[in-house]
Design a protein around this motif. Structure first.
Motif, PDB file in Angstrom:
ATOM      1  N   GLY A   1       3.100  14.690  -6.382  1.00 61.21           N
ATOM      2  CA  GLY A   1       1.645  14.607  -6.276  1.00 61.21           C
ATOM      3  C   GLY A   1       1.130  15.885  -5.631  1.00 61.21           C
ATOM      4  N   ALA A   2      -0.006  16.391  -6.090  1.00 61.65           N
ATOM      5  CA  ALA A   2      -0.544  17.639  -5.552  1.00 61.65           C
ATOM      6  C   ALA A   2      -2.059  17.633  -5.651  1.00 61.65           C
ATOM      7  CB  ALA A   2       0.035  18.843  -6.284  1.00 61.65           C
TER       8      ALA A   2
ATOM      9  N   VAL B   1      -8.785  10.526   9.295  1.00 63.28           N
ATOM     10  CA  VAL B   1      -8.510  10.536   7.853  1.00 63.28           C
ATOM     11  C   VAL B   1      -7.961   9.166   7.480  1.00 63.28           C
ATOM     12  CG1 VAL B   1      -7.094  11.530   6.020  1.00 63.28           C
ATOM     13  CG2 VAL B   1      -8.072  13.014   7.780  1.00 63.28           C
ATOM     14  N   GLU B   2      -8.659   8.483   6.608  1.00 62.82           N
ATOM     15  CA  GLU B   2      -8.243   7.135   6.216  1.00 62.82           C
ATOM     16  C   GLU B   2      -7.218   7.205   5.086  1.00 62.82           C
ATOM     17  OE1 GLU B   2     -11.454   4.547   5.337  1.00 62.82           O
ATOM     18  OE2 GLU B   2     -12.492   4.881   7.249  1.00 62.82           O
ATOM     19  N   ILE B   3      -6.136   6.444   5.240  1.00 64.39           N
ATOM     20  CA  ILE B   3      -5.115   6.340   4.201  1.00 64.39           C
ATOM     21  C   ILE B   3      -5.102   4.902   3.707  1.00 64.39           C
ATOM     22  CG2 ILE B   3      -2.692   6.672   3.613  1.00 64.39           C
ATOM     23  CD1 ILE B   3      -2.371   8.493   5.960  1.00 64.39           C
ATOM     24  N   ASP B   4      -5.384   4.716   2.424  1.00 64.07           N
ATOM     25  CA  ASP B   4      -5.288   3.379   1.838  1.00 64.07           C
ATOM     26  C   ASP B   4      -3.825   2.948   1.883  1.00 64.07           C
ATOM     27  OD1 ASP B   4      -5.148   1.127   0.197  1.00 64.07           O
ATOM     28  OD2 ASP B   4      -6.760   1.847  -1.102  1.00 64.07           O
ATOM     29  N   PRO B   5      -3.522   1.789   2.497  1.00 59.44           N
ATOM     30  CA  PRO B   5      -2.123   1.346   2.565  1.00 59.44           C
ATOM     31  C   PRO B   5      -1.438   1.318   1.205  1.00 59.44           C
ATOM     32  CG  PRO B   5      -3.501  -0.020   3.977  1.00 59.44           C
ATOM     33  CD  PRO B   5      -4.431   0.857   3.197  1.00 59.44           C
ATOM     34  N   ALA B   6      -2.214   1.053   0.148  1.00 58.27           N
ATOM     35  CA  ALA B   6      -1.621   1.011  -1.189  1.00 58.27           C
ATOM     36  C   ALA B   6      -1.186   2.404  -1.657  1.00 58.27           C
ATOM     37  CB  ALA B   6      -2.610   0.408  -2.187  1.00 58.27           C
ATOM     38  N   ASP B   7      -1.803   3.448  -1.100  1.00 53.60           N
ATOM     39  CA  ASP B   7      -1.463   4.817  -1.501  1.00 53.60           C
ATOM     40  C   ASP B   7      -0.379   5.449  -0.627  1.00 53.60           C
ATOM     41  OD1 ASP B   7      -3.315   4.782  -3.527  1.00 53.60           O
ATOM     42  OD2 ASP B   7      -4.917   5.651  -2.311  1.00 53.60           O
ATOM     43  N   ARG B   8      -0.079   4.815   0.505  1.00 46.51           N
ATOM     44  CA  ARG B   8       0.932   5.375   1.408  1.00 46.51           C
ATOM     45  C   ARG B   8       2.293   5.308   0.739  1.00 46.51           C
ATOM     46  NH1 ARG B   8       3.203   8.461   4.159  1.00 46.51           N
ATOM     47  NH2 ARG B   8       3.535   8.384   6.413  1.00 46.51           N
ATOM     48  N   HIS B   9       3.065   6.369   0.900  1.00 45.47           N
ATOM     49  CA  HIS B   9       4.386   6.501   0.271  1.00 45.47           C
ATOM     50  C   HIS B   9       4.295   6.553  -1.247  1.00 45.47           C
ATOM     51  CE1 HIS B   9       6.438   6.333   4.046  1.00 45.47           C
ATOM     52  NE2 HIS B   9       5.916   5.163   4.341  1.00 45.47           N
ATOM     53  N   THR B  10       3.135   7.007  -1.762  1.00 45.08           N
ATOM     54  CA  THR B  10       3.061   7.509  -3.132  1.00 45.08           C
ATOM     55  C   THR B  10       2.826   9.006  -3.016  1.00 45.08           C
ATOM     56  OG1 THR B  10       0.652   7.290  -3.404  1.00 45.08           O
ATOM     57  CG2 THR B  10       2.008   5.336  -3.881  1.00 45.08           C
ATOM     58  N   ALA B  11       3.345   9.763  -3.961  1.00 44.70           N
ATOM     59  CA  ALA B  11       3.261  11.214  -3.831  1.00 44.70           C
ATOM     60  C   ALA B  11       1.812  11.686  -3.800  1.00 44.70           C
ATOM     61  CB  ALA B  11       4.024  11.883  -4.979  1.00 44.70           C
ATOM     62  N   LEU B  12       0.968  11.172  -4.712  1.00 45.75           N
ATOM     63  CA  LEU B  12      -0.419  11.624  -4.746  1.00 45.75           C
ATOM     64  C   LEU B  12      -1.181  11.122  -3.522  1.00 45.75           C
ATOM     65  CD1 LEU B  12      -2.655  13.138  -6.145  1.00 45.75           C
ATOM     66  CD2 LEU B  12      -3.133  11.089  -7.524  1.00 45.75           C
ATOM     67  N   GLY B  13      -0.929   9.878  -3.090  1.00 49.00           N
ATOM     68  CA  GLY B  13      -1.618   9.352  -1.914  1.00 49.00           C
ATOM     69  C   GLY B  13      -1.318  10.167  -0.677  1.00 49.00           C
ATOM     70  N   ASP B  14      -0.041  10.503  -0.463  1.00 46.57           N
ATOM     71  CA  ASP B  14       0.324  11.308   0.709  1.00 46.57           C
ATOM     72  C   ASP B  14      -0.175  12.746   0.573  1.00 46.57           C
ATOM     73  OD1 ASP B  14       1.496   9.084   1.718  1.00 46.57           O
ATOM     74  OD2 ASP B  14       3.562   9.772   1.536  1.00 46.57           O
ATOM     75  N   ALA B  15      -0.208  13.268  -0.663  1.00 46.81           N
ATOM     76  CA  ALA B  15      -0.747  14.618  -0.866  1.00 46.81           C
ATOM     77  C   ALA B  15      -2.244  14.646  -0.551  1.00 46.81           C
ATOM     78  CB  ALA B  15      -0.495  15.078  -2.298  1.00 46.81           C
ATOM     79  N   ARG B  16      -2.974  13.601  -0.946  1.00 42.09           N
ATOM     80  CA  ARG B  16      -4.407  13.543  -0.623  1.00 42.09           C
ATOM     81  C   ARG B  16      -4.614  13.472   0.886  1.00 42.09           C
ATOM     82  NH1 ARG B  16      -5.963   8.949  -5.117  1.00 42.09           N
ATOM     83  NH2 ARG B  16      -6.464  10.363  -6.865  1.00 42.09           N
ATOM     84  N   ALA B  17      -3.810  12.652   1.564  1.00 47.15           N
ATOM     85  CA  ALA B  17      -3.936  12.539   3.018  1.00 47.15           C
ATOM     86  C   ALA B  17      -3.633  13.880   3.685  1.00 47.15           C
ATOM     87  CB  ALA B  17      -3.000  11.450   3.540  1.00 47.15           C
ATOM     88  N   THR B  18      -2.600  14.567   3.203  1.00 51.06           N
ATOM     89  CA  THR B  18      -2.250  15.879   3.755  1.00 51.06           C
ATOM     90  C   THR B  18      -3.372  16.882   3.523  1.00 51.06           C
ATOM     91  OG1 THR B  18       0.101  15.439   3.364  1.00 51.06           O
ATOM     92  CG2 THR B  18      -0.538  17.731   3.676  1.00 51.06           C
TER      93      THR B  18
END
Length: 470
Positions: free
Chosen positions: A299-300, A416-433
């Protein structure tokens, strides 16, 4: 030089000087007493007294330093970091009053000031939101009108870098590489034809028709360069029918007109942080050993001028060529069925490499993700020589190495809010980063680290964190 050291280190050095000074005074007093006594047989007793006094004094100073560090110096560092996060990154939430309870009225006063500032910011944000909604409505109307015009359109800076592209232009660009703001036009089209047409445009000031040849042997198009009516740069227009793009396709606009005034190339170390392009990325893998395991997902997210670029993301599943261990699936929920038929790491890695061209790569614990990419660099046929920033080290620079620097902890500090459903997905963690990076950039600049080289010099001081983490 002393003023550039961190507060906690300065306090520690002060206590060291206090300990050395105290021991020197004790030693001097014992020597003076021994000389006044004039009895050589008492030398052993004076030495023993000096050693005991020295150890006791060292223990006393160390104990006082520890209490001072835990209850005064460390809370001051945390309070300063929290105030910077609120002042420069828009973070909200209450200050930790309990942790700063020994600082007297300092923490409650800081809480009151930040509360007033946040209220003013909320009032301003409300007015900005109203105006933003109006501008978005106008943008939607413009997008709807452009949808009916059978051309692909881009606006390009005088340095031949893409400033705006519409949905049909994105499809044209994607035939060569992922569409990207601030990318060189020559990543997608043959340099010679474009530069020749640009020379004619500059000389005549009028529209120039030419044949735009695609880079890497891609399809060529009948195209036109048009002046921007006195503004720097030019417009590139391609007939959408020749490009085989359906005119009824949606045509969102991706743009940043600030890029028209972006200065030319210079060394990364000398570039201002706000002027760099970043690609925040993350990988999900079959395990934690780069020399044995494989990438499952990439994810990028591209970041320009301090904010993520809407629509410029990569979300790729990767076929690892081996079964996925059940323990790994429990973390990222990727199964063998999901990656069946997905591209292998060679194809997926090349797409990420194209997507991140001319950008700084950003990751949370970058050595882990980069190890997987570099292990397969030969299969990809690329070289991973991008400048790299690690948000673990940026967190240590801003909040101190003694804090927790997980992605969740960092995002919590920066709101920075991280949707639990997106955590430990490549795109979700890339968005959080990416969002965490955007919140940290203004804090870094406020701390005096305005250029990329300044930040790299600071992060190198905390490299041991990554060694311990890995």
């Amino acid at each position: 030089m002393f003023g550039r050291l961190g507060l906690r280190l300065r306090v520690f050095l002060i206590f060291c000087l206090l300990a050395l000074g105290g021991m020197a005074i004790v030693a001097g007093a014992l020597v003076l007493g021994y000389m006044r006594a004039g009895r050589p047989e008492l030398a052993g007793a004076f030495v023993l007294s000096g050693v005991l006094a020295g150890f006791l004094f060292l223990g006393l100073v160390a104990g006082i330093w520890f209490l001072f560090d835990e209850n005064v110096a460390r809370p001051i560092v945390r309070l300063a970091a929290a105030l910077r996060a609120r002042a420069h990154a828009g973070a909200s939430g209450d200050i930790d009053l309990h942790g700063a309870r020994y600082l007297g009225d300092l923490a409650p006063a800081a809480q009151a000031v930040t509360g007033q500032l946040m209220q003013s910011a909320l009032d301003t944000a409300g007015a900005v939101a109203t105006e933003t909604a109006r501008l978005q409505a106008e943008r939607d109307r413009l997008t709807a009108l452009l949808t009916d015009i059978p051309v692909a359109m881009m606006i390009v800076s005088p340095a031949h870098r893409i400033v705006l592209y519409d949905g049909q232009a994105a499809e044209v660009l994607a035939q060569v590489a992922p569409p990207r703001l601030d990318a060189s036009l020559f990543d997608y089209f043959d340099r010679g034809a474009v530069e020749e047409a640009h020379v004619r445009l500059t000389q005549t000031g009028r529209e120039v028709a030419f044949r735009a040849l695609g880079a890497r042997g891609a399809q060529g198009y009948d195209a036109r360069l048009k002046p921007l009516g006195g503004a720097p740069g030019y417009m590139l227009v391609i007939d959408a029918e020749e490009a085989r793009i359906a005119p009824e396709a949606a045509r969102p606009l991706v743009y940043d007109f600030g890029l028209l005034d972006t200065p030319g190339d210079e060394l990364f170390e000398n570039r201002p942080l706000s002027g760099l392009c970043y690609v925040a990325f993350d990988t999900e893998t079959t395990g934690l050993l780069p020399h044995k395991d494989a990438v499952l997902q990439i994810g990028a997210v591209r970041v320009l001028r301090g904010r993520p670029v809407e629509g410029e993301e990569l979300d790729l599943l990767v076929d690892p060529g081996r079964p996925i261990p059940p323990a790994s699936t429990r973390v990222h929920h990727i199964t063998d069925a999901m990656v069946a038929g997905a591209p292998d790491i060679a194809a997926a890695g090349r797409r990420l490499h194209d997507f991140a061209r001319d950008a700084v790569l950003v990751a949370h614990n970058a050595p882990f993700d980069m190890a997987f990419l570099r292990n397969d660099a030969d299969r990809m046929g690329v070289t991973w020589d991008h400048p790299i920033l690690d948000t673990v080290l940026l967190s240590a620079v801003l909040f101190g190495p003694g804090e927790v620097h997980t992605l969740d902890a960092l995002c919590g500090r920066l709101d920075v809010e991280i949707d639990p459903a997106d955590r430990h997905t490549a795109l979700g963690d890339a968005r959080a980063t990416a969002l965490a990076l955007c919140r940290m950039l203004p804090i870094l600049e406020a701390r005096g680290m305005k250029r990329f080289g300044d930040v790299i010099a600071e992060t190198r001081r905390h490299g041991r964190l990554l060694e311990d983490l890995n």
